[in-house]
Design an enzyme around this catalytic site. Structure first.
Site, PDB file in Angstrom:
ATOM      1  CG  ASN A   9      -1.653   1.333   1.505  1.00 33.23           C
ATOM      2  OD1 ASN A   9      -1.536   2.002   0.445  1.00 33.23           O
ATOM      3  ND2 ASN A   9      -2.266   1.581   2.397  1.00 33.23           N
ATOM      4  CD1 TRP A  10       4.081   1.079  -2.350  1.00 35.03           C
ATOM      5  CD2 TRP A  10       3.917   1.779  -4.638  1.00 35.03           C
ATOM      6  NE1 TRP A  10       4.799   0.599  -3.134  1.00 35.03           N
ATOM      7  CE2 TRP A  10       5.006   0.832  -4.428  1.00 35.03           C
ATOM      8  CE3 TRP A  10       3.374   2.476  -6.013  1.00 35.03           C
ATOM      9  CZ2 TRP A  10       5.545   0.359  -5.543  1.00 35.03           C
ATOM     10  CZ3 TRP A  10       4.260   1.838  -6.938  1.00 35.03           C
ATOM     11  CH2 TRP A  10       5.332   0.836  -6.810  1.00 35.03           C
ATOM     12  CE  LYS A  11       0.183   3.237   4.597  1.00 36.71           C
ATOM     13  NZ  LYS A  11       0.133   3.382   6.091  1.00 36.71           N
ATOM     14  CG  HIS A  97      -5.674   1.958   5.086  1.00 32.42           C
ATOM     15  ND1 HIS A  97      -5.318   2.940   5.917  1.00 32.42           N
ATOM     16  CD2 HIS A  97      -4.802   1.061   4.790  1.00 32.42           C
ATOM     17  CE1 HIS A  97      -4.170   2.770   6.251  1.00 32.42           C
ATOM     18  NE2 HIS A  97      -3.729   1.544   5.750  1.00 32.42           N
ATOM     19  CD  GLU A  99      -2.717   5.630   6.512  1.00 34.67           C
ATOM     20  OE1 GLU A  99      -2.790   5.784   5.133  1.00 34.67           O
ATOM     21  OE2 GLU A  99      -1.682   5.140   7.236  1.00 34.67           O
ATOM     22  CD  GLU A 169      -3.390  -2.619   7.132  1.00 26.73           C
ATOM     23  OE1 GLU A 169      -2.345  -2.611   6.736  1.00 26.73           O
ATOM     24  OE2 GLU A 169      -4.048  -1.629   7.007  1.00 26.73           O
ATOM     25  N   GLY A 175       2.128   2.449  10.602  1.00 22.87           N
ATOM     26  CA  GLY A 175       3.303   3.711  10.301  1.00 22.87           C
ATOM     27  C   GLY A 175       3.942   3.893  11.607  1.00 22.87           C
ATOM     28  CB  SER A 214       5.082  -1.383  12.097  1.00 19.42           C
ATOM     29  OG  SER A 214       4.689  -0.318  12.283  1.00 19.42           O
ATOM     30  N   GLY A 235       2.877  -1.027   4.117  1.00 24.50           N
ATOM     31  CA  GLY A 235       3.021   0.474   3.515  1.00 24.50           C
ATOM     32  C   GLY A 235       4.468   0.719   3.780  1.00 24.50           C
ATOM     33  N   GLY A 236       5.109   1.303   4.883  1.00 21.35           N
ATOM     34  CA  GLY A 236       6.448   1.950   4.737  1.00 21.35           C
ATOM     35  C   GLY A 236       7.423   1.195   4.067  1.00 21.35           C
TER      36      GLY A 236
HETATM   37  P1  PGA Z   1       2.776   0.403   7.539  1.00 16.91           P
HETATM   38  O1  PGA Z   1       1.428   0.522   6.701  1.00 16.91           O
HETATM   39  O2  PGA Z   1       3.155  -0.886   7.137  1.00 16.91           O
HETATM   40  O3  PGA Z   1       3.589   1.719   7.074  1.00 16.91           O
HETATM   41  O4  PGA Z   1       2.589   0.518   9.011  1.00 16.91           O
HETATM   42  C1  PGA Z   1       0.487  -0.611   6.878  1.00 16.91           C
HETATM   43  C2  PGA Z   1      -0.891  -0.164   5.870  1.00 16.91           C
HETATM   44  O5  PGA Z   1      -1.049   1.138   6.195  1.00 16.91           O
HETATM   45  O6  PGA Z   1      -1.542  -0.747   5.064  1.00 16.91           O
END
Ligand code: PGA
Length: 257
Positions: A9-11, A97, A99, A169, A175, A214, A235-236
């Protein structure tokens, strides 16, 4: 045997050039596609060029979008439709998600409208659920997960279930560098699998359920060892092609011994 899944998930990261460049580099890595599906959920602007690259190379990456609106078209400034996304041949869309839920105020009813739209359009759905730290500390984790899932399950049929990849999640682990412990991940995955499999009377091992929050190469080994985890939503650590392929390598090794 069911393949494991590693999804990025590149956001709001990566330009078009950076996205295609990532795919080119990933294509040079040794990935065991027999046992692993790689899905990249990129920014809208990158999808068209990424799809072009995938079609013109031997890349086996599946493409996903990170959001969508539930109407077909209209005066909805800034929104995007399933039809528009289909032009880039996306196979997946992320919905729910944390966010989107917290920063963009998407409550369960909006999330489910979007999820239904995705499934009605025959696109695969990533359905994200997870509790906040406060909810966990108040002992409400089970209640929250059940509530988030029930909003969806009551609106879909058994056939549509096959097109869903669920992602657990915990919001406090996204994050933050704080990964949930093996025990916490295992317990939540057992619970989520049970809720869904009981509802539709399907074997729980038929479900795809990813862990996200994470995930890094340093935690990938112990997390891959949890039987109930089908893969990761990252994500990251998905932004760096070396790190991302290292995690992919680890999960394939652990899951296929
Ligand atoms: P993260 O993000 O790996 O940076 O914690 C995961 C996600 O938002 O799907």
């Amino acid at each position: 045997m069911k393949k494991s899944i590693v999804a990025a998930n590149w956001k709001m990261y990566k330009t078009i050039d950076e996205s295609v460049n990532f795919l080119e580099k990933l294509n040079l890595k040794k990935i065991d596609h027999e046992h692993l599906r790689i899905i990249i959920c990129a920014p809208f602007t990158s999808l068209f060029s990424m799809n072009k690259y995938i079609n013109s190379s031997n890349s086996k990456v599946e493409l996903g979008a990170q959001n969508v609106y539930y109407e077909n078209e209209g005066a909805f400034t800034g929104e995007i439709s399933t039809q528009m996304l289909k032009e880039s041949d996306i196979q997946h869309i992320i919905v729910g998600h944390s966010e989107r839920r917290t920063l963009f105020n998407e409550d369960n009813s909006i999330v489910v409208k979007k999820a239904k739209k995705v499934l009605d359009e025959n696109i695969n759905l990533f359905f994200c659920i997870g509790e906040t730290l406060e909810e966990r500390e108040d002992g409400k984790t089970e209640k929250i997960l059940e509530e988030q899932l029930n909003f969806l399950l009551t609106e879909i049929n058994k056939e549509q279930l096959k097109k869903i990849i669920f992602a657990y999640e915990p919001v406090w682990a996204i994050g933050t560098g704080l990964s949930a412990s093996v025990e916490q991940v295992k317990d939540a995955h057992i619970l989520v699998r049970k809720i869904i499999s009981d509802y539709f009377n399907v074997p729980s091992n038929e479900l795809n359920l990813l862990y996200g929050g994470s995930v890094k190469s340093s935690s990938a080994h112990e997390l891959s060892n949890i039987d109930e985890v089908s893969g990761f939503l990252i994500g990251g650590a998905s932004l760096d092609v070396d790190h991302f392929s290292e995690i992919s390598k680890i999960i394939t090794e652990v899951k296929n011994v």
